[in-house]
Every structure is written in structure tokens, then in C-alpha cells.
Design a protein around this motif. Structure first.
Motif, short mmCIF file in Angstrom:
data_model
loop_
_atom_site.label_atom_id
_atom_site.label_comp_id
_atom_site.label_asym_id
_atom_site.label_seq_id
_atom_site.Cartn_x
_atom_site.Cartn_y
_atom_site.Cartn_z
N ARG A 178 53.71 -1.46 63.32
CA ARG A 178 54.91 -2.26 63.11
C ARG A 178 54.63 -3.75 63.35
O ARG A 178 55.10 -4.61 62.60
N VAL A 179 53.88 -4.06 64.39
CA VAL A 179 53.56 -5.45 64.69
C VAL A 179 52.75 -6.06 63.55
O VAL A 179 53.02 -7.19 63.11
N ALA A 180 51.76 -5.33 63.03
CA ALA A 180 50.93 -5.85 61.95
C ALA A 180 51.76 -6.13 60.70
O ALA A 180 51.62 -7.18 60.06
N GLU A 181 52.65 -5.19 60.35
CA GLU A 181 53.50 -5.38 59.17
C GLU A 181 54.44 -6.56 59.35
O GLU A 181 54.61 -7.39 58.44
N THR A 182 55.05 -6.65 60.52
CA THR A 182 56.02 -7.73 60.78
C THR A 182 55.33 -9.08 60.84
O THR A 182 55.85 -10.08 60.29
N GLU A 183 54.19 -9.13 61.46
CA GLU A 183 53.44 -10.39 61.57
C GLU A 183 53.06 -10.92 60.19
O GLU A 183 53.13 -12.12 59.93
N GLN A 184 52.69 -10.02 59.30
CA GLN A 184 52.33 -10.42 57.94
C GLN A 184 53.53 -11.04 57.23
O GLN A 184 53.40 -12.07 56.54
N ARG A 185 54.69 -10.45 57.41
CA ARG A 185 55.89 -11.00 56.77
C ARG A 185 56.26 -12.35 57.36
O ARG A 185 56.65 -13.27 56.63
N LEU A 186 56.15 -12.50 58.67
CA LEU A 186 56.49 -13.77 59.30
C LEU A 186 55.52 -14.87 58.86
O LEU A 186 55.92 -16.02 58.64
N ALA A 187 54.25 -14.52 58.72
CA ALA A 187 53.26 -15.50 58.29
C ALA A 187 53.51 -15.96 56.86
O ALA A 187 53.17 -17.10 56.50
N ALA A 188 54.10 -15.10 56.04
CA ALA A 188 54.38 -15.44 54.64
C ALA A 188 55.68 -16.22 54.48
O ALA A 188 55.95 -16.76 53.41
N HIS A 189 56.48 -16.29 55.55
CA HIS A 189 57.77 -16.98 55.48
C HIS A 189 57.56 -18.49 55.40
O HIS A 189 56.64 -19.05 56.00
N ASP A 190 58.44 -19.17 54.67
CA ASP A 190 58.37 -20.63 54.53
C ASP A 190 58.52 -21.29 55.90
O ASP A 190 59.58 -21.20 56.53
N PRO A 191 57.49 -21.97 56.39
CA PRO A 191 57.55 -22.55 57.74
C PRO A 191 58.57 -23.68 57.87
O PRO A 191 58.89 -24.10 58.98
N GLN A 192 59.09 -24.20 56.75
CA GLN A 192 60.09 -25.25 56.82
C GLN A 192 61.47 -24.72 57.16
O GLN A 192 62.37 -25.50 57.52
N ILE A 193 61.65 -23.41 57.06
CA ILE A 193 62.95 -22.80 57.37
C ILE A 193 62.84 -22.10 58.71
O ILE A 193 62.11 -21.12 58.86
N PRO A 194 63.55 -22.59 59.73
CA PRO A 194 63.46 -21.96 61.05
C PRO A 194 63.92 -20.51 61.00
O PRO A 194 64.68 -20.09 60.13
N LEU A 195 63.46 -19.75 62.00
CA LEU A 195 63.77 -18.33 62.10
C LEU A 195 64.59 -18.03 63.34
O LEU A 195 64.38 -18.63 64.40
N VAL A 196 65.50 -17.10 63.21
CA VAL A 196 66.06 -16.41 64.38
C VAL A 196 65.44 -15.02 64.37
O VAL A 196 65.67 -14.23 63.44
N LEU A 197 64.60 -14.74 65.36
CA LEU A 197 63.95 -13.44 65.45
C LEU A 197 64.83 -12.52 66.27
O LEU A 197 65.17 -12.83 67.43
N ALA A 198 65.21 -11.39 65.71
CA ALA A 198 66.13 -10.47 66.38
C ALA A 198 65.51 -9.08 66.45
O ALA A 198 65.28 -8.44 65.42
N GLY A 199 65.21 -8.64 67.65
CA GLY A 199 64.65 -7.31 67.85
C GLY A 199 65.19 -6.68 69.12
O GLY A 199 65.78 -7.36 69.97
N HIS A 200 64.99 -5.40 69.26
CA HIS A 200 65.49 -4.72 70.46
C HIS A 200 64.65 -5.04 71.68
O HIS A 200 65.16 -5.23 72.78
N TRP A 201 63.33 -5.10 71.49
CA TRP A 201 62.40 -5.33 72.59
C TRP A 201 62.02 -6.80 72.67
O TRP A 201 61.82 -7.47 71.65
N SER A 202 61.90 -7.30 73.88
CA SER A 202 61.55 -8.71 74.07
C SER A 202 60.17 -9.01 73.49
O SER A 202 59.25 -8.17 73.58
N LEU A 203 60.00 -10.20 72.95
CA LEU A 203 58.69 -10.62 72.43
C LEU A 203 57.73 -11.03 73.54
O LEU A 203 56.52 -11.04 73.33
N VAL A 204 58.26 -11.38 74.69
CA VAL A 204 57.43 -11.86 75.80
C VAL A 204 57.74 -11.04 77.05
O VAL A 204 58.80 -10.41 77.18
#
Length: 298
Positions: A178-204
Motif C-alpha cells: 500500500r505504501v509503495a502504491e500510494t507513494e507512486q501516486r503522490l510523487a506523480a501529483h502536481d507539486p504546485q497544488i498542495p495536498l491534504v493527506l487523509a488516512g486512518h493511521w498517522s504518517l509519523v
């Protein structure tokens, strides 16, 4: 339900850990309503254990909010006796994704919707990451040692018995996929558009520092996501699972724990942040607020 990407008012709201399978939580969910026709709602997991209850809650919310964005928690992924849907692991997740699509709810498998209301534009990215036991119990250095410590203390997540990882050999292997798939999608996202990352488990891992039982942290995330809020253009992070609603800041990025939790918890502490958390527009305090202590996670 309508998608008003060009809205000029309204709020991006968030909630998690609705646990509508518990009778006293159901009226709380029934009370959740938008303030305007343009409000969006993030639902960051743990809606319920049984598919019927998940559908009831998400359908109710999708009928009220302009858009609902869902990502699973561990409870949706449990395979429990009495549930009409006895699918396990990835097949259960895929069933829930298709269920959400039939009622117009956005999932981690869909394109990131663009919030263009106050505080935007931002892309809302529901992320499904699971955990890999890398948030280990104190004094342990391996998954096996950490799990053994938890079993000795009696603090063992029900996931060990009800969250099946099929077809993966373990929940940690599913997490890595899941992390590999999600990371690939985030890396392909336009970096000029900020993200709100929403998940059940904390990222840190830092939010686990207030857990009454620190050994529970191993079911709360993965070190693989520890730099996502720095690597990507992130406006805010939304998560749940801990049942400790609060706002914290890490590396200048706002993290919002938005859970409702169990009746025994909210009866004691109330709802200090309200039932629905406003993610955008944000008008809260700047970084540097005093630390907050909390009760046990579940």
C-alpha cells in the motif's frame, strides 16, 4: 450529491472513528450535518465493522455533504462473525471501494478531488497505508520482540485476530504494498497544488508519545511514511485511530487527529475539538501550543 469544485464558501471538514456499530455512537453520526451546501467531509476510517453499517453511515453522510471522501481504518477491514460480507483482506477492501463508488463517495483508489473553497485550492488525498510493526514497543528491536512484549502485557490489537491480510503473507507485507502504491501516486501529483493527506493511521510516530500503553504503537503506522509531510507539498495531515482528538505540528505541518471514539472515552473527555474538525479554512493557533496528554488508544 454534487461536486462543486469552484465553490467560494463552505468548509473542508473531517471526522474519524465513528464506530456506528456501537448503539450510543449512532445518534452522533445521525447528528452530523454540514453548515453550508458546499461543505466537504473527510471520513478517516473506522466507520464500523460490518459492511451494512459502513454503507448506512457513508450513504447518510453522502446525502448531506457536497462530497464525502473515505479511507478505511482497521475496523472496516475486520472479517467478523455475523457480517453478510465475509470477504477477507484485499478483497474486502476492494468490495468497500466499489460500495463507496455506488453511493458517490471518493476512495483511495480514485483521483484526488480538488477543494477550491476557502483555504484552497488543495487536492484531498485519501491514503490507505496500514502498519508494519515498525513503531515498536519500548526496548524491542524486531517485530517478533515487539509483538511478544505486547502479548506479555496483554495489550494486543484485535487486528491480530480479525484483520486478515489475504493474499499477502502478513499485515506488514500488505502495508508495504500500500505504501509503495500510494507513494507512486503522490510523487506523480502536481507539486504546485498542495495536498491534504487523509488516512486512518498517522504518517509519523510522534503522536504515539502520549499513549498510555506505548506497545500499542506498533499497530498505529509505519516508519515508511515518516517523511511524506516534508517530501510532498502538504498543507495538512488528517488521521484518527488513537481516539485522542487534538492538533499538533511537525516540521511546520499541521496534523489533525479527528476521531470521535468510544462512548466510554467521549463521555469522559467530551468532544474538545467538536464533532467535525474544520481542516480548511484554518483559523486556529500557530505552531508551538503546549503539549496535550491523552488516554489509551484502541
Amino acid at each position: 450529491m454534487s461536486d462543486r469544485a469552484d465553490a467560494h464558501r463552505g468548509s473542508l471538514l473531517a471526522v474519524s472513528d465513528l464506530h456506528v456499530g456501537i448503539a450510543d455512537n449512532r445518534p452522533i453520526v445521525e447528528s452530523l450535518r454540514p453548515e453550508t451546501d458546499e461543505d466537504w467531509l473527510i471520513v478517516a476510517g473506522d466507520v464500523a465493522e460490518q459492511a451494512e453499517d459502513v454503507e448506512w453511515a457513508l450513504r447518510l453522510l453522502a446525502d448531506r455533504f457536497s462530497r464525502v471522501i473515505w479511507t478505511p481504518g482497521n475496523h472496516e477491514l475486520w472479517t467478523v462473525n455475523g457480517d453478510a460480507v465475509q470477504l477477507r483482506g484485499r478483497e474486502r477492501y476492494e468490495y468497500l471501494v466499489e460500495l463507496c463508488r455506488t453511493i458517490g463517495v471518493t476512495t483511495p483508489q480514485d483521483p484526488y478531488p480538488l477543494w477550491s473553497g476557502p483555504g484552497g485550492p488543495v487536492a484531498v488525498a485519501p491514503v490507505f497505508t496500514l502498519y508494519d510493526y515498525s513503531f515498536r514497543a519500548p526496548g524491542t528491536t524486531t517485530k517478533e520482540e515487539s509483538l511478544a512484549y505486547a502479548h506479555r502485557t496483554g495489550v494486543v490489537c484485535t487486528d491480530e485476530y480479525l484483520l486478515r491480510p489475504d493474499p499477502y503473507p502478513g499485515r506488514d507485507a500488505w502495508c508495504r504494498a500500500r505504501v509503495a502504491e500510494t507513494e507512486q501516486r503522490l510523487a506523480a501529483h502536481d507539486p504546485q497544488i498542495p495536498l491534504v493527506l487523509a488516512g486512518h493511521w498517522s504518517l509519523v510516530r510522534q503522536p504515539m508519545d502520549v499513549l498510555t500503553y506505548p506497545e500499542f504503537a506498533q499497530w498505529c503506522g509505519t516508519e515508511l511514511t515518516a517523511d511524506w509531510h516534508r517530501r510532498f507539498n502538504v498543507a495538512a495531515v488528517v488521521y484518527g485511530h488513537l481516539h485522542i482528538p487534538r492538533t499538533t505540528w511537525y516540521d511546520g505541518v499541521r496534523f489533525e487527529e479527528v476521531s470521535i471514539g468510544y462512548p466510554r472515552e467521549w463521555r469522559k473527555r467530551g468532544h474538545p475539538k467538536g464533532l467535525l474538525r474544520r481542516i480548511l479554512p484554518y483559523d486556529g493557533a500557530a505552531p508551538g501550543a503546549a503539549p496535550v496528554t491523552g488516554g489509551p488508544a484502541r
